[in-house]
Design a protein around this motif. Structure first.
Motif, PDB file in Angstrom:
ATOM      1  N   GLN A  94       1.907 -15.204 -19.645  1.00 40.45           N
ATOM      2  CA  GLN A  94       2.604 -14.081 -20.261  1.00 40.45           C
ATOM      3  C   GLN A  94       1.660 -13.094 -20.940  1.00 40.45           C
ATOM      4  OE1 GLN A  94       6.192 -14.898 -22.489  1.00 40.45           O
ATOM      5  NE2 GLN A  94       6.403 -16.931 -21.594  1.00 40.45           N
ATOM      6  N   GLU A  95       0.435 -13.533 -21.190  1.00 40.59           N
ATOM      7  CA  GLU A  95      -0.535 -12.685 -21.885  1.00 40.59           C
ATOM      8  C   GLU A  95      -0.806 -11.423 -21.075  1.00 40.59           C
ATOM      9  OE1 GLU A  95      -2.664 -12.871 -25.418  1.00 40.59           O
ATOM     10  OE2 GLU A  95      -2.905 -14.790 -24.388  1.00 40.59           O
ATOM     11  N   GLY A  96      -0.524 -10.278 -21.668  1.00 40.04           N
ATOM     12  CA  GLY A  96      -0.792  -9.004 -21.005  1.00 40.04           C
ATOM     13  C   GLY A  96       0.177  -8.650 -19.900  1.00 40.04           C
ATOM     14  N   HIS A 106       3.374  -7.169 -18.515  1.00 35.77           N
ATOM     15  CA  HIS A 106       4.384  -6.204 -18.939  1.00 35.77           C
ATOM     16  C   HIS A 106       5.778  -6.818 -18.816  1.00 35.77           C
ATOM     17  CE1 HIS A 106       6.340  -2.389 -19.687  1.00 35.77           C
ATOM     18  NE2 HIS A 106       7.057  -2.558 -18.582  1.00 35.77           N
ATOM     19  N   GLU A 115       4.820 -10.530 -24.806  1.00 31.71           N
ATOM     20  CA  GLU A 115       4.447  -9.149 -25.093  1.00 31.71           C
ATOM     21  C   GLU A 115       5.574  -8.404 -25.807  1.00 31.71           C
ATOM     22  OE1 GLU A 115       1.518  -8.074 -25.055  1.00 31.71           O
ATOM     23  OE2 GLU A 115       0.667  -9.807 -24.029  1.00 31.71           O
ATOM     24  N   SER A 116       6.812  -8.796 -25.535  1.00 31.96           N
ATOM     25  CA  SER A 116       7.939  -8.202 -26.258  1.00 31.96           C
ATOM     26  C   SER A 116       7.863  -8.559 -27.735  1.00 31.96           C
ATOM     27  CB  SER A 116       9.263  -8.686 -25.656  1.00 31.96           C
ATOM     28  OG  SER A 116      10.368  -8.195 -26.397  1.00 31.96           O
ATOM     29  N   ARG A 125       5.127  -9.369 -29.398  1.00 31.99           N
ATOM     30  CA  ARG A 125       3.985  -8.648 -29.971  1.00 31.99           C
ATOM     31  C   ARG A 125       4.353  -7.203 -30.302  1.00 31.99           C
ATOM     32  NH1 ARG A 125      -0.766 -11.079 -26.177  1.00 31.99           N
ATOM     33  NH2 ARG A 125      -1.413 -12.761 -27.592  1.00 31.99           N
TER      34      ARG A 125
END
Length: 536
Positions: free
Chosen positions: A435-437, A439, A444-445, A447
């Motif tokens: 899930q890192e980076g 979209h 990321e949601s 973060r």
């Protein structure tokens, strides 16, 4: 000289780390302090303000560390005091505060104080725990129950008396009517404050005092058509906890914390009056903030959330709440609210945005930022005494405590050994590396939402004004920011009182002049120009 904690805690976001399950550094299958330290950059990058460590003290681990046998040392399974000091220093270097659990309502029966207390009725610590004589027929003196099943009293053949325990028989309750017990507890807090912790999360904060008259609890006044999973919930707990003497004790705790500029959060566990006690316990001169289990249920409706937030701020305008949707004791939020989901990821992102928009402080449970769900476990895989006692009821403790999933490798990158609880395929699929980076990922949601909360003064400190909206939409203002959440699965259209301008993260949000559309599980944040406060 006293120094207040300032306001760093007010509106802050805390991330709960369950040390057994966060990161194992030595391959024994159990998470530890060096492992947590190595992962602190992840938490700093996520955007949280505070790290809460569940207990890491010496313990026989019958209740996974919530049964403490030495309050001023680290259990070897987690590391050493030196490892703890390194964790604190690293966190502070990263701009993170650290609070630690304090389980001082009860101890392990292996604590030296209990060994001494049970030895006789006239030793120096004879009155440090709650001891009572039996009734004339040999039964306990009250009908008080244990949260973990059975009576709240256990017979001890050494003293020929019953001792009180709100939880396991191996977790005897301290007697807080004894001032020496209070003085000792404050010395424990001072020990950790001197080591640099920024505050404490107080476990079972409404359980410290019992009724000296030993009155029976009345039956629960609600109409319970069917018995609950746990008979404990069939009583109104007026006398085994929730006692008024607790307020003065919380004042003593606050005075100590003010010496160090440290902050506090109390866990209020009660079926009937949790919101009221959250307010009472956070009145001036007591704890800084409290949370309860009020939002840990299966209800996911606008009225449910509105009622609880309004009830708190109406009843306790000088108090301060910490809101949470999950922790180590309850099923994960996506699992509980799945009937309301368009899909799991959409629900996870909606829940994160909703929680992070509430007025108050916020606590996130480890792994929720990945959209994790409960792990299905067989009876043979359980370690939790509550789960074992009430099987097959879905009590949701081991199921929510399975290891953090960092990547798609064996055991999710948590350990090179055999994990203390299994990492299974549904959880493995929702890992940090994937899930890192990415979209649109849940991570990321979260973060983006955490960054938005930090940047928006209205979300951090603005007052809440709820607006009338059709179900299943929850609509409110935080300052001048209009916050909209569709808690259902079908799209809705709302008429705006003015022109809406999107700001911050969103999901399934569409804007046309004077109209906002929210897809199922959609959310968004707007500022309105050319009209009134928001919806018409």
């Amino acid at each position: 000289m006293s120094k207040a904690a300032g306001d760093w805690w007010k509106g802050a976001v805390t991330y709960q780390v369950y040390p057994r399950s966060f990161q194992d550094s030595n391959g024994d299958g159990v998470g530890d302090l060096p492992g947590i330290t190595a992962r602190l950059p992840y938490l700093a990058g996520l955007g949280v303000d505070v790290v809460w460590l569940s207990p890491v003290f010496r313990s026989p681990m019958k209740d996974m560390g919530y049964d403490v046998s030495d309050y001023i040392d680290i259990d070897p399974v987690f590391g050493t005091l030196a490892d703890f000091d390194t964790l604190i220093a690293t966190a502070h270097d990263l701009g993170l505060k650290v609070i630690i659990d304090q389980v001082i309502s009860h101890s392990s029966d292996q604590h030296p104080f209990f060994t001494e207390s049970r030895a006789s009725r006239d030793n120096p610590r004879a009155d440090w725990y709650v001891w009572v004589d039996p009734d004339h027929d040999g039964t306990p003196p009250t009908n008080w129950l244990s949260v973990f099943g059975g009576p709240g009293w256990t017979w001890d053949g050494r003293r020929r008396q019953f001792y009180m325990h709100n939880f396991l028989t191996s977790q005897p309750d301290f007697n807080y009517h004894n001032p020496e017990v209070q003085d000792w507890a404050l010395s424990v807090l001072r020990f950790w404050l001197e080591r640099g912790v920024d505050g404490f999360r107080f476990d079972t904060v409404n359980y410290y005092f019992h009724d000296r008259k030993l009155r029976d609890n009345p039956a629960d006044w609600r109409d319970l058509a069917d018995p609950p999973d746990n008979p404990y919930d069939m009583q109104d707990h007026l006398f085994d906890k929730n006692r008024p003497e607790n307020l003065a004790w919380l004042g003593r705790i606050r005075a100590l914390l003010d010496e160090y500029g440290a902050a506090s959060v109390g866990e209020v566990g009660d079926t009937h009056r949790a919101i009221q006690m959250m307010g009472d316990y956070t009145a001036p001169g007591r704890l800084h903030q409290c949370y309860s289990f009020e939002m840990f249920g299966r209800n996911f409706t606008p009225g449910y959330f509105r009622d609880r937030i309004e009830a708190f701020f109406t009843g306790a305008p000088q108090g301060w709440p910490m809101w949470a949707f999950a922790n180590h004791d309850v099923p994960r939020q996506v699992t509980r609210w799945l009937p309301y989901a368009v899909d799991q990821d959409s629900l996870a992102k909606l829940a994160g945005a909703l929680l992070l928009s509430f007025e108050g402080s916020i606590c996130l449970w480890e792994g929720e930022e990945l959209g994790q769900t409960d792990t299905e476990l067989s009876f043979e895989e359980l370690t939790d005494p509550q789960g074992i006692a009430f099987w097959p009821a879905p009590v949701g403790r081991d199921n929510t405590r399975t290891p953090m999933v960092w990547d798609a490798s064996a055991n999710g990158g948590f350990t090179t050994g055999t994990p203390w609880l299994p990492v299974k395929a549904p959880q493995l699929a929702r890992n940090v590396a994937a899930q890192e980076g990415a979209h649109g990922s849940v991570l990321e949601s979260y973060r983006a939402m955490l960054a938005f909360r930090r940047a928006e003064a209205g979300l951090r400190a603005g007052k809440t004004t709820f607006l009338t909206a059709p179900d299943p939409v929850l609509a409110f203002l935080r300052g001048d920011l209009l916050c909209l959440f569709n808690l259902g699965r079908e799209a809705v259209r709302l008429r705006l009182d003015g022109e809406g301008h999107q700001t911050g993260p969103s999901q399934g949000l569409g804007l046309t002049p004077g109209i906002v559309r929210l897809d199922g599980n959609g959310f968004g944040f707007l500022r309105i120009t050319g009209g009134g406060p928001g919806l018409s």
